[in-house]
Design a protein around this motif. Structure first.
Motif, PDB file in Angstrom:
ATOM      1  N   THR A   7     -52.382  17.464 152.479  1.00 53.06           N
ATOM      2  CA  THR A   7     -52.462  18.888 152.780  1.00 53.06           C
ATOM      3  C   THR A   7     -53.505  19.479 151.862  1.00 53.06           C
ATOM      4  N   ASN A   8     -54.063  20.604 152.239  1.00 53.96           N
ATOM      5  CA  ASN A   8     -55.008  21.246 151.335  1.00 53.96           C
ATOM      6  C   ASN A   8     -54.415  22.542 150.822  1.00 53.96           C
ATOM      7  N   GLU A   9     -55.078  23.136 149.816  1.00 56.56           N
ATOM      8  CA  GLU A   9     -54.505  24.299 149.153  1.00 56.56           C
ATOM      9  C   GLU A   9     -54.292  25.476 150.085  1.00 56.56           C
ATOM     10  N   SER A  10     -55.132  25.626 151.110  1.00 51.24           N
ATOM     11  CA  SER A  10     -54.941  26.759 152.013  1.00 51.24           C
ATOM     12  C   SER A  10     -53.658  26.614 152.819  1.00 51.24           C
ATOM     13  N   GLU A  11     -53.199  25.394 152.977  1.00 53.15           N
ATOM     14  CA  GLU A  11     -51.949  25.152 153.687  1.00 53.15           C
ATOM     15  C   GLU A  11     -50.746  25.333 152.765  1.00 53.15           C
ATOM     16  N   ILE A  12     -50.977  25.406 151.460  1.00 57.30           N
ATOM     17  CA  ILE A  12     -49.907  25.487 150.477  1.00 57.30           C
ATOM     18  C   ILE A  12     -50.090  26.780 149.690  1.00 57.30           C
ATOM     19  N   SER A  13     -49.712  27.896 150.241  1.00 57.70           N
ATOM     20  CA  SER A  13     -50.013  29.156 149.578  1.00 57.70           C
ATOM     21  C   SER A  13     -48.809  29.840 148.957  1.00 57.70           C
ATOM     22  N   SER A  14     -47.618  29.562 149.400  1.00 57.51           N
ATOM     23  CA  SER A  14     -46.448  30.275 148.910  1.00 57.51           C
ATOM     24  C   SER A  14     -45.800  29.530 147.759  1.00 57.51           C
ATOM     25  N   HIS A  15     -45.380  30.306 146.720  1.00 57.74           N
ATOM     26  CA  HIS A  15     -44.690  29.686 145.586  1.00 57.74           C
ATOM     27  C   HIS A  15     -43.358  29.088 146.010  1.00 57.74           C
ATOM     28  N   SER A  16     -42.782  29.575 147.092  1.00 55.10           N
ATOM     29  CA  SER A  16     -41.505  29.043 147.554  1.00 55.10           C
ATOM     30  C   SER A  16     -41.686  27.802 148.417  1.00 55.10           C
ATOM     31  N   ASN A  17     -42.918  27.446 148.698  1.00 57.34           N
ATOM     32  CA  ASN A  17     -43.211  26.290 149.532  1.00 57.34           C
ATOM     33  C   ASN A  17     -42.906  25.008 148.757  1.00 57.34           C
ATOM     34  N   PRO A  18     -42.014  24.156 149.280  1.00 57.70           N
ATOM     35  CA  PRO A  18     -41.668  22.929 148.553  1.00 57.70           C
ATOM     36  C   PRO A  18     -42.843  21.975 148.396  1.00 57.70           C
ATOM     37  N   PHE A  19     -43.808  22.014 149.311  1.00 54.33           N
ATOM     38  CA  PHE A  19     -44.965  21.133 149.199  1.00 54.33           C
ATOM     39  C   PHE A  19     -45.859  21.557 148.045  1.00 54.33           C
ATOM     40  N   LYS A  20     -45.953  22.854 147.793  1.00 51.48           N
ATOM     41  CA  LYS A  20     -46.735  23.329 146.651  1.00 51.48           C
ATOM     42  C   LYS A  20     -46.100  22.842 145.353  1.00 51.48           C
ATOM     43  N   SER A  21     -44.785  22.939 145.262  1.00 56.17           N
ATOM     44  CA  SER A  21     -44.073  22.471 144.081  1.00 56.17           C
ATOM     45  C   SER A  21     -44.301  20.978 143.877  1.00 56.17           C
ATOM     46  N   LEU A  22     -44.237  20.220 144.941  1.00 52.32           N
ATOM     47  CA  LEU A  22     -44.459  18.774 144.880  1.00 52.32           C
ATOM     48  C   LEU A  22     -45.871  18.478 144.389  1.00 52.32           C
ATOM     49  N   MET A  23     -46.861  19.177 144.943  1.00 52.48           N
ATOM     50  CA  MET A  23     -48.244  18.962 144.533  1.00 52.48           C
ATOM     51  C   MET A  23     -48.449  19.328 143.059  1.00 52.48           C
ATOM     52  N   GLU A  24     -47.814  20.399 142.614  1.00 48.46           N
ATOM     53  CA  GLU A  24     -47.929  20.793 141.207  1.00 48.46           C
ATOM     54  C   GLU A  24     -47.336  19.730 140.292  1.00 48.46           C
ATOM     55  N   GLN A  25     -46.216  19.157 140.695  1.00 52.15           N
ATOM     56  CA  GLN A  25     -45.592  18.086 139.903  1.00 52.15           C
ATOM     57  C   GLN A  25     -46.530  16.892 139.780  1.00 52.15           C
ATOM     58  N   ILE A  26     -47.189  16.542 140.875  1.00 51.20           N
ATOM     59  CA  ILE A  26     -48.109  15.399 140.864  1.00 51.20           C
ATOM     60  C   ILE A  26     -49.344  15.723 140.034  1.00 51.20           C
ATOM     61  N   GLU A  27     -49.912  16.914 140.227  1.00 54.25           N
ATOM     62  CA  GLU A  27     -51.128  17.295 139.504  1.00 54.25           C
ATOM     63  C   GLU A  27     -50.924  17.299 137.998  1.00 54.25           C
ATOM     64  N   GLU A  28     -49.710  17.618 137.540  1.00 55.81           N
ATOM     65  CA  GLU A  28     -49.416  17.578 136.104  1.00 55.81           C
ATOM     66  C   GLU A  28     -49.554  16.166 135.541  1.00 55.81           C
ATOM     67  N   LYS A  29     -49.374  15.167 136.381  1.00 62.10           N
ATOM     68  CA  LYS A  29     -49.419  13.772 135.932  1.00 62.10           C
ATOM     69  C   LYS A  29     -50.773  13.111 136.152  1.00 62.10           C
ATOM     70  N   LEU A  30     -51.666  13.772 136.893  1.00 62.12           N
ATOM     71  CA  LEU A  30     -52.975  13.182 137.173  1.00 62.12           C
ATOM     72  C   LEU A  30     -53.833  13.144 135.923  1.00 62.12           C
ATOM     73  N   SER A  31     -54.606  12.093 135.796  1.00 64.75           N
ATOM     74  CA  SER A  31     -55.569  12.005 134.701  1.00 64.75           C
ATOM     75  C   SER A  31     -56.873  11.435 135.239  1.00 64.75           C
ATOM     76  N   TYR A  32     -57.959  11.822 134.614  1.00 65.68           N
ATOM     77  CA  TYR A  32     -59.286  11.321 134.969  1.00 65.68           C
ATOM     78  C   TYR A  32     -59.912  10.834 133.667  1.00 65.68           C
ATOM     79  N   PRO A  33     -59.710   9.559 133.357  1.00 65.39           N
ATOM     80  CA  PRO A  33     -60.146   9.032 132.067  1.00 65.39           C
ATOM     81  C   PRO A  33     -61.637   9.233 131.808  1.00 65.39           C
ATOM     82  N   LEU A  34     -61.948   9.538 130.561  1.00 64.16           N
ATOM     83  CA  LEU A  34     -63.321   9.754 130.153  1.00 64.16           C
ATOM     84  C   LEU A  34     -64.194   8.544 130.481  1.00 64.16           C
TER      85      LEU A  34
END
Length: 86
Positions: A7-34
């Motif tokens: 999904t893209n961010e335009s599809e995930i706009s509401s704070h009550s949207n469970p997919f937005k919460s899921l994406m935020e949880q994943i993004e907190e764990k993402l890393s891009y090593p130097l």
């Protein structure tokens, strides 16, 4: 079982949207090593994850590779680290 495909961010706009919460949880764990950044390794991976109704991760599948095995693995690791999803 519930399945979430890309999904893209335009599809995930509401704070009550469970997919937005899921994406935020994943993004907190993402890393891009130097080390990868310095080598110019970049890309986007498209994953399919399957969750139980309780939020347990059942499976992760690469639908479209980033072109880098390392980046694909980092994305999968981020999902594994973020689980379970509530």
């Amino acid at each position: 079982r519930e399945s979430l495909s890309s999904t893209n961010e335009s599809e995930i706009s509401s704070h009550s949207n469970p997919f937005k919460s899921l994406m935020e949880q994943i993004e907190e764990k993402l890393s891009y090593p130097l080390s990868l950044q310095m080598q110019g390794i970049e890309g986007q991976v498209k994953l399919k994850i399957t969750l139980s109704l309780e939020g347990q991760l059942l499976s992760t599948e690469v639908l479209t590779s980033s072109g880098s095995r390392e980046l694909d693995e980092l994305a999968i690791q981020a999902i594994n680290s973020a689980a379970p999803f509530h």
